[in-house]
Design an enzyme around this catalytic site. Structure first.
Site, short mmCIF file in Angstrom:
data_model
loop_
_atom_site.label_atom_id
_atom_site.label_comp_id
_atom_site.label_asym_id
_atom_site.label_seq_id
_atom_site.Cartn_x
_atom_site.Cartn_y
_atom_site.Cartn_z
N GLY A 13 17.11 2.96 -0.73
CA GLY A 13 17.53 2.69 -2.10
C GLY A 13 18.33 1.40 -2.16
CB VAL A 143 25.00 3.85 -3.54
CG1 VAL A 143 24.55 2.48 -4.02
CG2 VAL A 143 23.85 4.84 -3.55
CG ASP A 144 23.89 8.33 -0.84
OD1 ASP A 144 24.15 8.45 -2.04
OD2 ASP A 144 22.74 8.46 -0.38
N GLY A 191 24.42 11.03 -4.96
CA GLY A 191 25.08 11.56 -3.77
C GLY A 191 24.61 12.97 -3.52
CD GLU A 247 21.32 12.65 -6.67
OE1 GLU A 247 20.33 12.57 -7.40
OE2 GLU A 247 21.57 11.83 -5.76
CE1 TYR A 297 16.49 4.96 -8.53
CE2 TYR A 297 14.94 3.51 -9.62
CZ TYR A 297 15.22 4.41 -8.63
OH TYR A 297 14.24 4.76 -7.73
CG LEU A 298 21.56 3.28 -16.18
CD1 LEU A 298 22.26 3.45 -17.52
CD2 LEU A 298 20.45 2.25 -16.30
#
Lengths: 419, 419
Positions: A13, A143-144, A191, A247, A297-298
């Site tokens: 990602g 990002v995680d 996440g 999520e 995605y934002l």
């Protein structure tokens, strides 16, 4: 030392700052033309290497490469593709070596998360397993924020700043509306396994009564009764309730909440969307009017509200990767080491890829409050510096002005290979 | 002219800039202390007037009032509440007059959208209908941009900038991932009846192939077959497809798509979420991997990416409302008049409330392309100036630093009144 070319690719990602790492790699390589020839980028990650689909970054202007520092997404295309084991799929590795040989590639820079570190680790072993001399350096990105050893991961700080900003703003909004309208607002964030992004929402709650009031972490089993009691108590105390939810939260049977309950017109389970599920639960059991948002995605693309710290670290790690290669290293990942929280100080150390690949770092339990619904002061001390500073992109016609590279292909020298 | 106090209140859904209008009202009133005494704010809109729940804004510092210019949400609380007809609910109007008398209120400033203009219009008629001398001025505000006469509505420009920025960023993201992962990205935006916000998404598509590729407007009946064909053609051409969709799109039977099909575990229809519905349709019929986001309150609260034009107009309209009152006017709404597109020039004119209340302004058909899936150049010329300029808020600890007023209550003088 003879001049070798370099291969660079983006994997998994993408983020708001992975291109800043690309700029760090390419600009640093350009400053060492006596040792590194051309940086070839893989079109769509490692697939670009396997299919000999290479981009000649030397044809991009210095200005365009510099503009990568403020451009989100993966400028060369990314991929979700993991190399198989060398034991069962030797032909993949033989192909990589053919491509590397054909283009005189001696440096391999792979920019990704845990799965990608595994791919990079396998390439790093090619000298040993296949006798091809290559130096493989992993540039961390996710990002995680779930890579081991490194104090944090580029991409995370900017998502953290985005979600904390967004939930603060939405919290102000719902507080204004609560008297006659919406009482509960729910923001779903990324996440799936690790709650770092959910935790970052918590930074917005600085003053008494300020949202988010409740966070739902993937590390904490979802307890419906305790959650509903907390929502009710919050609304009774503050007249509204702001919730940040991962999520990836699961119920006591280990099932994702986002997979339970909702069916479409054809009877298929609806995929994704834990926020609407939680919202419906609150509506059914407590009767409160709600609103919900799913950032998706934002959040990871939001370069317009990137963390300056994050941008700087992303660039520095790309630069450090090239310096590690120039120092003769192989099979390492430059990692952030935190020297102090306040003032925030950090440097870069080398992490061995053998200890990085396929290891996930979860939230420590003492970063989550005893009741499981918020972050502790220790967590706040860890997170705060990561969102510090603004680094707004240039704007044109009222919108962020991002660069698109030319991405010119290098002429192929080899027969086709089926990926 | 004797000194009278003023009443100011915020109504309907709040925005990123409604507080800038509040600052315009309060700062301008403070500069005319010879004519306007105290500005009392209604706590939670008109409900504050009915329940005599008034906030003394004179106790707020000049710095805090100035900080409203960069603070989203409704600083005094808003409401969704419409006054009934004076014929059937005379007691409401008698109560308002009692409250106005008790606090020597001669000016009424109401900050809201179409429904609120109706309330303001009813108050403006109190001189005639009930013999109480009051001047009622409406200050326009609505993210939906659907008020008549005014060229645009404060709040809209900032949402427009947010959605165009967000869909551009997500578009870059999905373009990077399309080779091996997500092919289709869907962003759901507000605007249940009018497609202005959906149209604003279209501003992000400046270069050939750049998303959004498809927009779904509430003004255009949803044609499933034509839509799926367009998605397929877009993916075949660009390898990915970015879609902006209004929460209010309807099928040929006039039913909201967000209300069709999805059921929860108890068999209830799921409320909201047209993006997941569209995503599931694409998955079922075309098989593409998708991601979707629902911006919800994030879009209208996103003061961090507000349009400078929007902030300036919001403030100017608040200021103009007070100036209209000082000029002896009643039953008007200061409105933006566009003088030219490029360079963008505007001034403020008075619109009679009788022509504003309960009138909705939809997208002109010639702002939408013939196939119904995108915006025309005429639309772009209209929208572009509205998102021009950045006006970032101050940041503290890495987050936007917004003000919370003290909001001290004025002592009540009257018996309770049941709202």
């Amino acid at each position: 030392m003879s001049i070798k070319n370099a291969f660079y690719a983006q994997s998994g990602g993408v983020t708001a700052v992975i291109n800043a790492s690309a700029a760090g790699v390419i600009e640093t390589a350009r400053r060492h033309g006596d040792k590194i020839g051309t940086v070839y980028a893989g079109r769509n990650g490692i697939i670009g290497a396997l299919s000999e689909d290479l981009i000649d970054t030397s044809l991009e202007s210095a200005a365009d490469i510099a503009a990568l520092k403020h451009t989100p997404s993966g400028a060369f295309g990314s991929c979700r593709y993991k190399l198989k084991s060398v034991d069962t799929h030797k032909e993949q590795y033989e192909r990589l070596i053919e491509v590397f040989k054909a283009h005189n590639i001696g440096y391999f820079f792979y920019n990704g998360g845990g799965d990608s570190a595994d791919t990079c680790y396998k390439v790093a072993q090619l000298s040993e397993t296949m006798g091809y001399p290559i130096q493989a350096i992993h540039v961390p990105k996710t990002v995680d924020n779930d890579l081991p050893i490194t104090d944090c991961c580029p991409g995370f700080g900017s998502v953290a700043k985005y979600v904390a900003t967004s939930i603060r703003e939405a919290g102000y909004d719902v507080a204004s509306m609560a008297k006659t309208s919406t009482k509960v607002f729910i923001l779903e964030v990324m996440g799936r396994h690790a709650g770092w992004i959910t935790a970052a929402c918590g930074l917005a709650a600085e003053a008494e009564g300020e949202g988010p009031h409740i966070l739902l972490f993937p590390e904490i089993e979802f307890d419906e009764a305790a959650f509903l009691a907390k929502v009710k108590a919050t609304v009774e105390k503050y007249d509204h309730c702001v919730i940040g939810v991962s999520e990836g939260i699961k119920n006591k049977d280990g099932k994702f909440l986002s997979e339970t309950g909702l069916k479409d017109a054809f009877g298929h389970s609806q995929l994704g969307g834990v926020a609407p599920t939680i919202a419906q639960l609150i509506k059914d059991k407590l009767g409160y009017k709600y609103h919900w948002a799913v950032a998706d995605y934002l959040q990871r693309a939001a370069r317009h509200i990137a963390s300056k710290t994050d941008v700087e670290q992303a660039y520095a790690l790309g630069k450090a990767a090239v310096e590690a290669a120039l120092a003769g290293k192989n099979s390492v990942m430059p990692a952030i080491r935190r020297l102090s929280d306040a003032p925030y100080q950090w440097d870069i150390v080398d992490a061995p890829l053998s200890e990085v690949a396929n290891v996930e770092k979860f939230m420590p339990r003492d970063f989550i409050t005893a009741d499981g619904f918020h972050i502790t002061d220790a967590c706040r001390r860890y997170l705060s510096p990561l969102i510090e500073g603004e680094d707004f992109p240039p704007f044109k016609h009222g919108l962020p002005h991002y660069v698109r590279l030319q991405n010119q292909s290098v002429a192929k020298k080899l027969p086709e290979f089926k990926v």
